[in-house]
Design an enzyme around this catalytic site. Structure first.
Site, PDB file in Angstrom:
ATOM      1  CE1 TYR A 138      75.437  50.516  81.142  1.00 60.27           C
ATOM      2  CE2 TYR A 138      77.345  49.945  82.482  1.00 60.27           C
ATOM      3  CZ  TYR A 138      76.117  49.620  81.948  1.00 60.27           C
ATOM      4  OH  TYR A 138      75.560  48.384  82.214  1.00 60.27           O
ATOM      5  CE  LYS A 166      76.094  49.068  77.884  1.00 57.85           C
ATOM      6  NZ  LYS A 166      76.546  48.344  79.074  1.00 57.85           N
TER       7      LYS A 166
END
Length: 303
Positions: A138, A166
């Protein structure tokens, strides 16, 4: 455990309903999960930034993950978020969430401290070695001030159970570069973390999105993905454009309150944000109501 073919589509970072003591509210959390699943999402991400992970102690984090795993019941993969600063704390969370039945982990870069690239590589490599679960990195440099460079991602992507990233960065060129350097790495996935860029990420070969707006409008966000995958690119772009006014409301209050306020306005009671964050002003709540009305998301008696 997550199968690689299931790492795709729309994965909402679900908000965390809390009670008056700012502990996880199980009934509210289950209601949010049913709401997003009814909208056709392809995964559920618990303890992300929209889920106020930073506000939850270890007991509440474990409880949120356990409730989510039970409520989802295998219908879609459950991604459990780790936002620890130290490697030791991240490993403890990884092993805990694996025991609780999460299908994958979403691991945020450290915050407050500023590891160099070698330290960052060692951090993620150690977490990956501590668990059998797949890991979605992330990247959120706007919040953590630590950025996963393209060169670093290329190295991390060769670790077997680091399966994707992500990218929550307004720098879309970085997403394009992530996609370029991982094209030849089998099964590695790149997902959009910025709701403005869902269509664009898919167009460049991305696999989906982790979209905060999917808490509120899961069917609309899912429409972008499903239409794109069906070859209806014009329809997907139209859905993306319809979503943008909702994404534009993020600055109506202090992050991450707005999606929580939206759900309350929609009649899905999720409690207050965790202090010091407070709800939007009455004027902003009325503006939110107008955006939700335009998307036909208000209860029928209010629409």
């Amino acid at each position: 455990m997550l199968k690689m073919e299931d790492l795709k589509g729309v994965i909402p970072p679900i908000i965390t309903p809390v009670d008056d003591q700012e502990n996880v509210d199980e009934k509210g959390l289950r209601a949010v999960i049913e709401h997003v699943l009814a909208g056709g999402v392809h995964g559920v991400f618990v303890m992300g930034s929209n889920g106020e992970f930073y506000a939850m102690d270890e007991e509440n984090q474990r409880r949120a993950v356990a409730i989510t795993v039970d409520a989802v019941g295998g219908r879609v993969p459950v991604y459990a978020g780790i936002g620890a600063i130290t490697t030791k704390a991240a490993i403890r969370a990884a092993q805990s969430f694996e025991e609780l039945g999460a299908d994958a982990l979403t691991v945020l870069t450290p915050m407050f401290i500023k590891p160099n690239e070698e330290e960052m590589y060692g951090h993620f490599a150690a977490i990956a070695a501590s668990t059998a679960l797949p890991i979605l990195i992330y990247n959120n440099p706007g919040k953590t001030t630590n950025n996963i460079s393209v060169k670093l991602l290329e190295r991390l992507a060769h670790i077997d159970n680091i399966v994707g990233i992500k990218n929550t960065s307004m720098d879309f060129a970085q997403t394009v570069e992530y996609l370029r350097v991982t094209r030849e790495i089998p099964n590695f996935k790149v997902l959009s973390g910025i709701d403005y860029y869902i269509y664009a990420t898919l167009a460049y070969g991305g696999s989906g999105c982790v979209a905060g707006t999917a808490n509120v409008a899961p069917a609309l966000v899912t429409e972008i993905y499903e239409k794109f995958m069906a070859g209806d690119h014009a329809g997907a772009l139209e859905a993306q454009m319809r979503l943008i006014p909702l994404r534009n409301t993020y600055d109506y209050g202090s992050f991450p309150v707005v999606m929580k306020d939206c759900l309350n306005v929609m009649g899905i009671p999720v409690g207050s944000p965790v202090r010091p964050i407070t709800s939007c002003t009455p004027e902003r709540l009325e503006a939110l109501r107008n955006v939700l009305a335009d998307l036909n998301l208000l209860p029928k008696e209010e629409a």
